[in-house]
Scaffold this active site. Structure first.
Site, PDB file in Angstrom:
ATOM      1  N   GLY A  18       0.798  -1.222   0.000  1.00 46.86           N
ATOM      2  CA  GLY A  18       0.000   0.000   0.000  1.00 46.86           C
ATOM      3  C   GLY A  18       0.829   1.270   0.000  1.00 46.86           C
ATOM      4  N   HIS A  33       2.340   4.613  -5.040  1.00 48.22           N
ATOM      5  CA  HIS A  33       2.882   5.750  -5.802  1.00 48.22           C
ATOM      6  C   HIS A  33       2.927   5.359  -7.281  1.00 48.22           C
ATOM      7  CE1 HIS A  33       6.481   3.311  -5.765  1.00 48.22           C
ATOM      8  NE2 HIS A  33       6.521   3.344  -4.442  1.00 48.22           N
ATOM      9  N   HIS A  73       4.168   1.869  -8.225  1.00 46.13           N
ATOM     10  CA  HIS A  73       3.208   0.762  -8.099  1.00 46.13           C
ATOM     11  C   HIS A  73       2.245   0.769  -9.287  1.00 46.13           C
ATOM     12  CE1 HIS A  73       4.037   1.300  -3.628  1.00 46.13           C
ATOM     13  NE2 HIS A  73       4.241   0.008  -3.795  1.00 46.13           N
ATOM     14  N   GLY A  96       8.532  -5.334  -8.594  1.00 43.20           N
ATOM     15  CA  GLY A  96       9.419  -4.274  -9.077  1.00 43.20           C
ATOM     16  C   GLY A  96      10.880  -4.655  -8.908  1.00 43.20           C
TER      17      GLY A  96
END
Ligand code: PAF
Length: 287
Positions: free
Chosen positions: A29, A32, A35, A151
């Site tokens: 969560g 940004h 994400h 990521g």
């Protein structure tokens, strides 16, 4: 977009999606643009995009920022709805770890990652990657996606996930998303929210040192230890508390040979109380 908080509702929401290509984007969560880029990547590969939002206590050590970690579920869901996400799974700690209720988290079954996870971030955050591997295993079992997006900013984590999928035979394709950066070069991270204005201006120095090492490698330098040491010293003299700066083989995370043609430079350091990590991949083609 559907938002569910418990496993029963998650399964019920996923049932009608049977036969479709489902992608999972696991997050903690405080989303940004980085994400959201991972969500777009998932969207481009799948029919159904599921995002999990769960601040996982198992991957935080004593004295780390589990309680302070920013929790912004409403804003996150708003962003995900606009990004075209189909389903958000935002469980409570008790939903994910029912034993934590009366026996404590130490009673949890843990997935122990391979030894390469004990170096770099693993050496400075004991138990961190076991916590990550455990929650990701649970999420894989619960969502049963055909693919999952992670990521590259968390490069060592990505390697742990690859090992997890390979060694535990998950039929899941791992898709790696490039690191999103601010115009200054600073890697986007939920923890950037902790930085003061002055620290935000200074924070790109971490990436700057990785770029400096890349330049040296491109110029033919192969004194890896000296390059690491010089980057550490520079960061320390700029006021950083350095956990590590390391030049590694990008696949195995072992020390690279002097005749290597591909590397990953990784760094973790604290600016004030905020621990930042970053990395940079580099490959040269042989003449
Ligand atoms: O990268 C993260 O945000 C977390 O480590 C993950 C993969 C969501 C597991 O909690």
């Amino acid at each position: 977009m559907q938002i569910v908080h418990d496993i029963r509702a998650l399964r019920a929401a996923l049932d009608p999606q049977c036969g479709k290509r489902v992608a999972l984007v696991p997050t903690m969560g405080h989303l940004h643009a980085g994400h959201l880029a991972l969500v777009q990547l998932a969207r481009s590969h799948a029919d159904v995009v599921v995002v999990s939002i769960f601040v996982n206590p198992l991957q935080f050590g004593l004295g780390e920022d589990f309680s302070a970690y920013p929790r912004t579920l409403l804003e996150d869901c708003d962003k995900l709805q606009k990004a075209g996400v189909d389903l958000v799974f935002a469980p409570t700690v008790i939903e994910m770890y029912p034993e934590a209720d009366d026996q404590g988290l130490h009673q949890s079954v843990l997935i122990q990652p391979p030894a390469f996870a004990d170096q770099l971030c693993g050496a400075h955050r004991p138990g961190h990657f076991a916590g990550v591997a455990t929650v990701v295993t649970k999420l894989f079992h619960l969502v049963r996606p055909q693919m999952a997006v992670f990521g590259k900013k968390d490069y060592q984590q990505l390697m742990v996930i690859h090992a997890l999928v390979r060694q535990l035979n998950f039929p899941i394709e791992i898709i790696a998303g490039e690191t999103s950066r601010e115009a200054s070069g600073l890697a986007m991270s939920s923890r950037n929210a902790y930085l003061t204005e002055a620290q935000t201006t200074q924070a790109p120095q971490l990436y700057g040192q990785l770029q400096r090492i890349a330049q040296a490698l491109l110029a033919g330098e192969r004194g890896y230890l000296a390059l690491e040491h010089s980057a550490c010293t520079q960061l320390q003299s700029d006021g950083w508390q350095v956990d590590y700066v390391a030049i590694r083989n990008p696949v195995t995370l072992t020390l690279p040979r002097t005749d290597s043609t591909a590397w990953v430079m990784l760094a973790a350091a604290k600016l004030g109380n905020t621990r930042l990590i970053d990395n940079l991949e580099l490959a040269v083609s042989l003449p």
